[in-house]
Design a protein around this motif. Structure first.
Motif, PDB file in Angstrom:
ATOM      1  N   PRO A   1      -7.609   7.776  -2.772  1.00 17.46           N
ATOM      2  CA  PRO A   1      -8.279   6.462  -2.704  1.00 17.46           C
ATOM      3  C   PRO A   1      -7.415   5.376  -2.056  1.00 17.46           C
ATOM      4  CG  PRO A   1      -8.590   7.460  -4.864  1.00 17.46           C
ATOM      5  CD  PRO A   1      -7.566   8.284  -4.157  1.00 17.46           C
ATOM      6  N   ILE A   2      -6.107   5.404  -2.316  1.00 15.83           N
ATOM      7  CA  ILE A   2      -5.214   4.413  -1.696  1.00 15.83           C
ATOM      8  C   ILE A   2      -5.161   4.618  -0.188  1.00 15.83           C
ATOM      9  CG2 ILE A   2      -2.842   3.552  -1.627  1.00 15.83           C
ATOM     10  CD1 ILE A   2      -2.553   4.389  -4.532  1.00 15.83           C
TER      11      ILE A   2
ATOM     12  N   TYR B   1       0.833  -1.206   0.000  1.00 16.23           N
ATOM     13  CA  TYR B   1       0.000   0.000   0.000  1.00 16.23           C
ATOM     14  C   TYR B   1       0.875   1.266   0.000  1.00 16.23           C
ATOM     15  CZ  TYR B   1      -4.691  -1.995   0.826  1.00 16.23           C
ATOM     16  OH  TYR B   1      -5.902  -2.629   0.690  1.00 16.23           O
TER      17      TYR B   1
ATOM     18  N   GLU C   1      -7.510   5.877   1.717  1.00 14.99           N
ATOM     19  CA  GLU C   1      -8.767   5.401   2.303  1.00 14.99           C
ATOM     20  C   GLU C   1      -8.772   3.874   2.416  1.00 14.99           C
ATOM     21  OE1 GLU C   1     -11.966   6.921   0.015  1.00 14.99           O
ATOM     22  OE2 GLU C   1     -11.550   9.033   0.469  1.00 14.99           O
ATOM     23  N   ALA C   2      -8.305   3.199   1.384  1.00 16.25           N
ATOM     24  CA  ALA C   2      -8.263   1.736   1.417  1.00 16.25           C
ATOM     25  C   ALA C   2      -7.275   1.243   2.472  1.00 16.25           C
ATOM     26  CB  ALA C   2      -7.881   1.199   0.038  1.00 16.25           C
ATOM     27  N   LEU C   3      -6.140   1.908   2.582  1.00 18.44           N
ATOM     28  CA  LEU C   3      -5.139   1.522   3.580  1.00 18.44           C
ATOM     29  C   LEU C   3      -5.692   1.695   4.992  1.00 18.44           C
ATOM     30  CD1 LEU C   3      -2.277   0.739   4.481  1.00 18.44           C
ATOM     31  CD2 LEU C   3      -1.601   3.142   4.169  1.00 18.44           C
ATOM     32  N   HIS C   4      -6.401   2.796   5.228  1.00 19.99           N
ATOM     33  CA  HIS C   4      -6.954   3.051   6.559  1.00 19.99           C
ATOM     34  C   HIS C   4      -7.979   1.984   6.939  1.00 19.99           C
ATOM     35  CE1 HIS C   4      -9.189   5.821   9.534  1.00 19.99           C
ATOM     36  NE2 HIS C   4      -8.104   5.345  10.113  1.00 19.99           N
ATOM     37  N   ALA C   5      -8.884   1.683   6.014  1.00 21.25           N
ATOM     38  CA  ALA C   5      -9.905   0.663   6.290  1.00 21.25           C
ATOM     39  C   ALA C   5      -9.260  -0.698   6.538  1.00 21.25           C
ATOM     40  CB  ALA C   5     -10.887   0.587   5.128  1.00 21.25           C
ATOM     41  N   TRP C   6      -8.245  -1.034   5.769  1.00 18.12           N
ATOM     42  CA  TRP C   6      -7.547  -2.312   5.938  1.00 18.12           C
ATOM     43  C   TRP C   6      -6.836  -2.378   7.291  1.00 18.12           C
ATOM     44  CZ3 TRP C   6      -2.273  -3.234   6.450  1.00 18.12           C
ATOM     45  CH2 TRP C   6      -1.886  -4.578   6.361  1.00 18.12           C
TER      46      TRP C   6
END
Length: 508
Positions: free
Chosen positions: A383-384, A354, A386-391
């Motif tokens: 967008p990356i 990520y 946001e995806a990293l935070h959720a993961w």
């Protein structure tokens, strides 16, 4: 030892009670095993880290060879104090008027360059032609690596036979009045000591091989006097750095001799640098006796901008006073990298992928204008992020408390707001690597000069290294820069001192 019960003699109610008791014991043992497994993983990770980072001997006892270096530092401090006192005192003192020791003449075999200083006008104010009646000569010692030369300054004396007026060109201004070193020799000593990290006792031997052994005490006096003369320039450089809205900060330990004791304690050097995206390249070092946050607040004073830094608690008070914290993504990445390097963690590997995608975007936008950099970050990096935070949030719920991967995730999640602030401003970098690079000269140097002899010597080193490193950042040769600055500085007006700053300096 308690014997096992005979199950055939137990009724159903007793069997159920026994089963519940056994299940409870199994659950307790599972928790203990899980706890010990987590602790074992943590200790294994720490041991692996320690094996990767091996440090040299850390004893504070001074060997005789180390103690001999202190003589240079004391002489340098004394010279600096004397130079400051001389600047502050307006009347002659006993130190000034006392008989000066006679200086030995410079060796006759050294090549000599004759430099003549004559009046601009060879006519007296009464209109008569002046007649040359004599001259004064003084010699300055110059040095080109490996070769000494002598500048012989000849000042002709011109007199008017009619009105007996005597005219002579003034003595050129020097950093060290009535001293033998030229600006070139002083610059060489300063660059060798603070850029190449050669202690003065080594320089003494090098000069001896070139034909003239200059005592360490003399070299130390030169360094101290130059440090005092260059301090106004360093003060102006600090003002120039604080005029920017984005500043990097980092700190590194340096051993400092404890007053009155033959041992050292840990002092710190702080580096404050403009961003790599700024129109000015500069770094200012600040030497302090401790890592207390008050030193950071004192340096920044009333500055209210965006500070790029790590998670050191000393910066927190500045954030309460209006400074905006910018997190360092490289520090967050390092937590996962260490975990992956030691344990081959798949969770850490996923986090690294990520973050690698974020840095790929930064390589794409590094040469763009801030507005364009901001727009691309919003389109591609947000967008990356946001995806990293959720993961990360999802993974944190799965990993055991106190484990190494939990600590790596917590570091990022607790600083998440600061870590993603770079998305909001195209003039803000993603990490603090720029400043870490600027503080490396100290890490290289401390293995050579071992320790700072006093707070004053540490501050002097920080000041001179600020000019040397800033000169490097602007593409200047530190020797050429310091030689020209030390030549022009004695005659430079205080109101025009900014012209000698590394980012504004132009060789004559």
């Amino acid at each position: 030892m308690t014997s096992a019960p005979n199950l055939d003699q137990l009724n159903p109610e007793q069997l159920r009670a026994l089963a519940a008791q056994l299940m409870q014991r199994v659950e307790t043992m599972d928790k203990q095993i899980h706890h010990h497994k987590t602790v074992n993983e943590k200790l294994t990770h720490e041991i692996a880290l320690l094996k990767r980072f091996k440090f040299a001997k850390r004893s504070e006892q001074l060997s005789p060879a180390q103690a001999s270096l202190l003589d240079d530092l004391i002489d340098t401090d004394i010279a600096a104090i004397e130079a400051e006192l001389e600047a502050l005192q307006s009347t002659p003192t006993a130190a000034k008027v006392r008989q000066q020791p006679k200086r030995a003449p410079l060796p006759a075999q050294f090549p000599r360059t004759l430099i003549h200083h004559e009046p601009d006008n060879s006519h007296c104010q009464c209109g008569c032609a002046l007649k040359r009646i004599g001259e004064d000569a003084s010699e300055k010692l110059d040095y080109t690596p490996g070769v000494f030369t002598v500048e012989r300054h000849i000042r002709g004396k011109w007199a008017c036979e009619q009105c007996e007026t005597l005219i002579q060109a003034p003595v050129p201004a020097h950093v060290i009045d009535k001293g033998i070193p030229t600006a070139g020799l002083l610059a060489h000593v300063m660059v060798a000591k603070f850029a190449d990290h050669l202690p003065l006792y080594r320089q003494e031997k090098i000069f001896g091989r070139a034909g003239l052994a200059i005592a360490r005490s003399t070299l130390a006096q030169w360094v101290g006097a130059c440090g005092v003369q260059l301090q106004p320039l360093v003060d102006a450089l600090r003002v120039a750095v604080l005029e920017h809205g984005v500043i990097h900060a980092d700190e590194t330990p340096v051993q400092m001799l404890t007053p009155g004791a033959k041992k050292t304690h840990r002092a710190y050097v702080w580096a404050y640098a403009t961003s790599q995206f700024a129109d000015l390249a500069a770094v200012v070092y600040d030497f302090s006796p401790s890592r207390a946050g008050e030193h950071d607040r004192t340096f920044l004073n009333n500055w209210h901008g965006k500070l790029v830094c790590d998670d050191f608690a000393g910066y927190k008070a500045s954030f309460d006073l209006g400074v905006t914290e910018i997190g360092c993504m490289a520090h967050a990445r390092r937590k996962f990298f260490d975990l992956h390097a030691t344990n081959k963690s798949q969770v850490a590997e996923k986090a690294l992928h990520y973050i690698a995608a974020l840095y790929e975007i930064e390589r794409e936008v590094k040469d763009l204008e801030p507005d364009m950099r901001h727009r691309i970050r919003q389109e591609k990096a947000a967008p990356i992020i946001e995806a990293l935070h959720a993961w990360m949030i999802a993974q944190r719920e799965l990993v055991p408390e106190g484990s190494a991967i939990a600590k790596a995730l917590d570091y990022s999640l607790k600083r998440w707001v600061a870590l993603i602030r770079y998305l909001e401003d195209g003039a803000v970098p993603i990490d603090n690597n720029w400043c870490e690079n600027q503080i490396r000269p100290w890490a290289l140097g401390r293995s050579n000069w071992l320790f700072a002899g006093s707070l004053r010597s540490g501050k002097r080193a920080a000041a001179i290294m600020s000019l040397i490193q800033s000169a490097r950042l602007n593409g200047h040769d530190p020797y050429a820069y310091l030689k020209d600055v030390l030549t022009r500085l004695p005659a430079q007006r205080a109101s025009e001192i900014e012209a000698l700053l590394p980012h504004r300096w132009q060789p004559v």
